[in-house]
Motif scaffolding. Sequence first.
Motif, PDB file in Angstrom:
ATOM      1  N   GLN A 265      49.295  25.389  30.915  1.00  0.00           N
ATOM      2  CA  GLN A 265      50.342  26.073  31.633  1.00  0.00           C
ATOM      3  C   GLN A 265      51.188  25.772  32.734  1.00  0.00           C
ATOM      4  N   PRO A 266      52.241  25.458  33.090  1.00  0.00           N
ATOM      5  CA  PRO A 266      53.411  25.089  34.060  1.00  0.00           C
ATOM      6  C   PRO A 266      52.396  26.059  35.171  1.00  0.00           C
ATOM      7  N   TYR A 267      52.758  24.583  36.601  1.00  0.00           N
ATOM      8  CA  TYR A 267      52.460  25.444  37.870  1.00  0.00           C
ATOM      9  C   TYR A 267      52.889  26.443  37.966  1.00  0.00           C
ATOM     10  N   GLY A 268      51.328  26.953  39.146  1.00  0.00           N
ATOM     11  CA  GLY A 268      51.643  28.584  39.585  1.00  0.00           C
ATOM     12  C   GLY A 268      50.882  29.754  39.177  1.00  0.00           C
ATOM     13  N   CYS A 269      50.531  28.874  37.972  1.00  0.00           N
ATOM     14  CA  CYS A 269      49.446  29.847  36.966  1.00  0.00           C
ATOM     15  C   CYS A 269      47.643  29.478  37.697  1.00  0.00           C
ATOM     16  N   GLY A 270      46.912  30.684  38.156  1.00  0.00           N
ATOM     17  CA  GLY A 270      45.963  30.540  38.396  1.00  0.00           C
ATOM     18  C   GLY A 270      45.514  31.954  37.977  1.00  0.00           C
ATOM     19  N   CYS A 271      44.123  32.204  38.096  1.00  0.00           N
ATOM     20  CA  CYS A 271      43.644  33.945  38.051  1.00  0.00           C
ATOM     21  C   CYS A 271      41.976  34.256  38.569  1.00  0.00           C
ATOM     22  N   ILE A 272      41.624  35.587  39.159  1.00  0.00           N
ATOM     23  CA  ILE A 272      40.390  35.625  39.608  1.00  0.00           C
ATOM     24  C   ILE A 272      40.047  37.075  39.064  1.00  0.00           C
ATOM     25  N   LEU A 273      38.778  36.810  38.928  1.00  0.00           N
ATOM     26  CA  LEU A 273      38.140  38.232  38.573  1.00  0.00           C
ATOM     27  C   LEU A 273      36.782  38.086  39.100  1.00  0.00           C
ATOM     28  N   PHE A 274      36.525  39.343  38.303  1.00  0.00           N
ATOM     29  CA  PHE A 274      35.901  40.529  39.352  1.00  0.00           C
ATOM     30  C   PHE A 274      34.828  41.064  38.332  1.00  0.00           C
ATOM     31  N   ARG A 275      33.470  41.171  38.629  1.00  0.00           N
ATOM     32  CA  ARG A 275      32.574  41.316  37.584  1.00  0.00           C
ATOM     33  C   ARG A 275      31.930  42.894  37.771  1.00  0.00           C
ATOM     34  N   ASP A 276      32.512  43.401  39.185  1.00  0.00           N
ATOM     35  CA  ASP A 276      32.649  44.670  39.596  1.00  0.00           C
ATOM     36  C   ASP A 276      34.246  45.318  40.004  1.00  0.00           C
ATOM     37  N   PRO A 277      34.069  46.465  38.597  1.00  0.00           N
ATOM     38  CA  PRO A 277      35.660  46.648  38.780  1.00  0.00           C
ATOM     39  C   PRO A 277      35.888  47.214  40.304  1.00  0.00           C
ATOM     40  N   ALA A 278      34.484  47.539  41.322  1.00  0.00           N
ATOM     41  CA  ALA A 278      35.403  48.834  41.647  1.00  0.00           C
ATOM     42  C   ALA A 278      35.260  47.513  43.293  1.00  0.00           C
ATOM     43  N   VAL A 279      35.340  46.682  42.933  1.00  0.00           N
ATOM     44  CA  VAL A 279      36.254  46.215  44.185  1.00  0.00           C
ATOM     45  C   VAL A 279      37.726  46.172  44.287  1.00  0.00           C
TER      46      VAL A 279
ATOM     47  N   ARG B 149      24.551  25.209  32.371  1.00  0.00           N
ATOM     48  CA  ARG B 149      25.655  25.258  33.418  1.00  0.00           C
ATOM     49  C   ARG B 149      26.813  26.398  32.961  1.00  0.00           C
ATOM     50  N   PHE B 150      27.420  25.780  32.326  1.00  0.00           N
ATOM     51  CA  PHE B 150      28.416  26.577  32.398  1.00  0.00           C
ATOM     52  C   PHE B 150      28.538  28.506  31.585  1.00  0.00           C
ATOM     53  N   ARG B 151      27.073  27.304  30.533  1.00  0.00           N
ATOM     54  CA  ARG B 151      27.381  29.392  30.373  1.00  0.00           C
ATOM     55  C   ARG B 151      26.457  30.485  31.246  1.00  0.00           C
ATOM     56  N   ALA B 152      26.201  29.822  32.515  1.00  0.00           N
ATOM     57  CA  ALA B 152      25.597  30.211  33.300  1.00  0.00           C
ATOM     58  C   ALA B 152      26.571  31.725  34.329  1.00  0.00           C
ATOM     59  N   ILE B 153      27.937  31.191  33.814  1.00  0.00           N
ATOM     60  CA  ILE B 153      28.798  31.542  34.706  1.00  0.00           C
ATOM     61  C   ILE B 153      29.363  33.104  34.470  1.00  0.00           C
ATOM     62  N   GLU B 154      29.034  33.480  33.297  1.00  0.00           N
ATOM     63  CA  GLU B 154      28.706  34.452  33.059  1.00  0.00           C
ATOM     64  C   GLU B 154      28.227  35.929  34.127  1.00  0.00           C
ATOM     65  N   ASP B 155      26.799  35.238  34.568  1.00  0.00           N
ATOM     66  CA  ASP B 155      25.825  36.293  35.815  1.00  0.00           C
ATOM     67  C   ASP B 155      26.349  35.740  36.796  1.00  0.00           C
ATOM     68  N   ALA B 156      27.986  35.473  37.135  1.00  0.00           N
ATOM     69  CA  ALA B 156      28.982  35.349  38.380  1.00  0.00           C
ATOM     70  C   ALA B 156      29.288  36.434  38.492  1.00  0.00           C
ATOM     71  N   ASP B 157      29.534  36.532  40.540  1.00  0.00           N
ATOM     72  CA  ASP B 157      29.852  38.126  40.906  1.00  0.00           C
ATOM     73  C   ASP B 157      31.597  38.241  40.728  1.00  0.00           C
ATOM     74  N   SER B 158      31.450  36.994  40.665  1.00  0.00           N
ATOM     75  CA  SER B 158      33.456  36.582  40.730  1.00  0.00           C
ATOM     76  C   SER B 158      34.135  35.035  40.392  1.00  0.00           C
ATOM     77  N   VAL B 159      34.765  35.051  39.331  1.00  0.00           N
ATOM     78  CA  VAL B 159      35.118  33.684  39.546  1.00  0.00           C
ATOM     79  C   VAL B 159      36.579  33.248  39.144  1.00  0.00           C
ATOM     80  N   ALA B 160      36.699  32.076  40.063  1.00  0.00           N
ATOM     81  CA  ALA B 160      38.589  31.291  39.563  1.00  0.00           C
ATOM     82  C   ALA B 160      38.004  30.859  38.063  1.00  0.00           C
ATOM     83  N   ILE B 161      39.714  30.995  38.112  1.00  0.00           N
ATOM     84  CA  ILE B 161      39.938  29.522  37.109  1.00  0.00           C
ATOM     85  C   ILE B 161      41.766  29.530  37.133  1.00  0.00           C
ATOM     86  N   ASP B 162      41.807  28.121  36.871  1.00  0.00           N
ATOM     87  CA  ASP B 162      43.353  27.794  36.451  1.00  0.00           C
ATOM     88  C   ASP B 162      43.945  27.486  34.986  1.00  0.00           C
ATOM     89  N   PRO B 163      44.376  28.293  34.332  1.00  0.00           N
ATOM     90  CA  PRO B 163      45.467  28.001  33.720  1.00  0.00           C
ATOM     91  C   PRO B 163      45.993  27.287  33.936  1.00  0.00           C
TER      92      PRO B 163
END
Length: 466
Positions: free
Chosen positions: A275-289, A255-269
Amino acid sequence: MSTQPSPGANALLHRALQHVEDWEQSWGAFDKHPSLGVDPDRLDNVFDEYLERLEGNYPFHHPHYAGQMLKPPHPVACAAYAAAQRINPNNHALDGGPPTSQMETEVVADLAAMLGLPDTALGHLTGGGTVANLEALWVARELRPDQAVAVAENAHYTHGRMSDVLDTEVVPVSADARGRMDLDSLERALEQNGIGTVVLTAGTTGLGVVDPIDEAIPLCEAHGTRVHVDAAYGGFFRLLTEDAAPEIEGFPAERFRAIEDADSVAIDPHKHGLQPYGCGCILFRDPAVGRLYQHDSPYTYFTSDDLHLGEISLECSRPGAAAGALWCTLKALPLAPDDGLGPILTACVQAARTWTEAVEATDALRVVAPPETDIVSYVPATTESSLSAVHEASQALFDTAMNDPDDPIFTSVYQLSADALTSLHPSLTADRDEAAVLRSVLMKPGHETYAESLVERLSTLAMESV
């Protein structure tokens, strides 16, 4: 790879701040404005009170704290953050923080690679998972303005709240007894509703379970539906799906491997990324967004024609210190399954297995459901088989353990529905709609060492309260 003991937190912090002070002085001395001065006696009194009040916190750093999702940042991150914070760069525009902006670009690429996304993926750091998920839902609305978002009933509440902010319709999808999205319910939602995006969760904040991402994504693709994966809590566990990672019982690698096929992913370092609080990340497969973020600013984007991070972010001012701390941490503790961050994550997941085995070995406690990541759920064994008895016993043990004057143990409670609990444990009688269970979040690698003794102590307290 052999390692040597690293410098203590104070030594790293002193080195970092001294370097910045030397750098500041290299620009030449100048007179500080007298308005910035603080009366020495007042300052002493303020700091005495401040430091004393900080002692009112729970011991989040200690293995005895196995309650909420609170993980102390690594000393490397603290020192790196403090150094950059002294300079206070702003990663909204390149002229606000050239070095930390470059560091942010690099760590975002590292996170995308860890999650299996293409190297063309677009992303940036955020103030946390809430903003990361907000941006994902905002892009979903902009791409599919007349379509709803489907969210599992056990997904984080932020999706409902942010959908309200965006005025986007949310279609709830049922979950199974463990809290994972039910695929039959998802298919019905896709067939009966105009669903533009489905939110899947890689590590729920309740029991730490992972939606069937590997099965849900093909189902969504068949209906032409986008997929956003909320991996705010569990995203870093994808490291443990690589060949060099150890095999761990019950770990949902596919199930974790399948993340690679998502259109977007949110992750919290600021969770498993140390990391200290105040560090998240958003990623989009398609850079055109990135075109959706397009805006004009008359005074910020003038030092370079290169892409400024503020041009692909809903947030404006953002701390360059967060990017610097993450960059430094990932250089010291690489994103590898058998080095750096990998062994830390492995220890946390193994701690949950050790905790579960220890619970199963007692007569005073019962496992609610086996763990998938590093969160364990359990209840005191009761002489009565009603949900009310389970609820009262769980709440009582939580209070007793936390308030023990000699040897406190900090757990947390989680409300499970009657349907979920009776499905997991059919012998229970549903005399109430939901009941509290105990929940331990084993986010610190030291929990692997302490798990057995902590369960033994909880078992003793449970037996004493009968």
